[in-house]
Design an enzyme around this catalytic site. Structure first.
Site, PDB file in Angstrom:
ATOM      1  N   PRO A 144       0.795  -1.228   0.000  1.00  0.00           N
ATOM      2  CG  PRO A 144      -0.151  -1.097   2.127  1.00  0.00           C
ATOM      3  CD  PRO A 144       0.561  -2.029   1.200  1.00  0.00           C
ATOM      4  CG  ASN A 145      -0.401   4.362   1.092  1.00  0.00           C
ATOM      5  OD1 ASN A 145      -1.342   4.845   0.477  1.00  0.00           O
ATOM      6  ND2 ASN A 145      -0.528   3.856   2.304  1.00  0.00           N
TER       7      ASN A 145
ATOM      8  CE1 TYR B  97       8.513   5.091   2.742  1.00  0.00           C
ATOM      9  CE2 TYR B  97       7.243   7.106   3.011  1.00  0.00           C
ATOM     10  CZ  TYR B  97       7.566   5.833   3.427  1.00  0.00           C
ATOM     11  OH  TYR B  97       6.948   5.297   4.527  1.00  0.00           O
TER      12      TYR B  97
ATOM     13  CB  ALA C 276       1.183   0.313   6.683  1.00  0.00           C
TER      14      ALA C 276
ATOM     15  CD  GLU D 153      10.114  -7.228   6.848  1.00  0.00           C
ATOM     16  OE1 GLU D 153       9.957  -6.186   7.506  1.00  0.00           O
ATOM     17  OE2 GLU D 153      10.107  -8.359   7.375  1.00  0.00           O
TER      18      GLU D 153
END
Length: 143
Positions: free
Chosen positions: A9-10, A22, A74, A95
Site C-alpha cells: 500500500p501507498n 521515500y 504498513a 522483506e
C-alpha cells in the site's frame, strides 16, 4: 531465473509521497535500472494497495519463481495473513523497506513478516531492492 518484486500500500505514490523519507523517484522509474543490472534475471513487478491481492500474488508466484522481494508497506506491521502466506510458499522472500523503519515511529519497529522471511533490508532507499536481489542470488549459490 525469475524474481518477483511486490510492493504494498501507498508505494504506488513513490516520488510524490513524503519525498524526504521515500525520495523523489517512482518505483517505475527505478525498475529499468534494476533490470539492466541483472540482465540474466527476469524481474517482474506488482503493486497493490489491497492485502488480499498481495496474498494472491505471493501464492501465484511463490511456488515457481526463484525469489520474492516484498515491500509490504504498513502491512508489515499488521498482517499475520501475509506472514502465513510467506510461510506457505516454496521460494525465499526478502522483506524490504526504503526507509530505516527503526529510526521512525515505534509501531514500525515490529514486523510480522520478518520471522517468515529469508532476510530483511531497510534504510538504503531504492537500493534496498537491489540488495534484496543480491541476497536471493547469494542464497541460491549456497543451496
Amino acid at each position: 531465473m525469475k524474481i518477483q518484486i511486490i510492493n504494498g500500500p501507498n508505494l504506488n505514490l513513490l516520488g510524490v509521497r513524503e519525498p524526504s523519507i521515500y525520495g523523489n523517484h517512482s518505483f517505475e522509474s527505478y525498475l529499468p535500472q534494476l533490470r539492466a543490472k541483472y540482465p540474466d534475471i527476469t524481474i517482474e513487478y506488482y503493486q497493490s494497495n489491497i492485502e488480499g491481492e498481495l496474498i494472491d500474488k505471493i501464492q501465484e508466484v511463490g511456488f515457481d519463481d526463484d525469489g520474492i522481494v516484498l515491500n509490504a508497506g504498513a502491512y508489515t506491521h499488521t498482517s499475520i495473513a501475509l506472514q502465513d502466506c510467506i510461510r506457505s510458499i516454496k521460494c525465499p522472500v526478502v522483506e524490504v523497506h526504503i526507509s530505516n523503519v527503526h529510526k521512525r515511529e515505534e509501531f514500525r519497529h515490529h514486523s510480522y513478516l520478518s520471522p517468515a522471511c529469508l532476510g530483511v533490508i531497510c534504510g538504503f532507499g531504492m537500493a534496498s531492492y537491489d540488495l534484496a536481489i543480491a541476497g536471493i542470488l547469494a542464497q541460491k549459490k549456497q543451496d
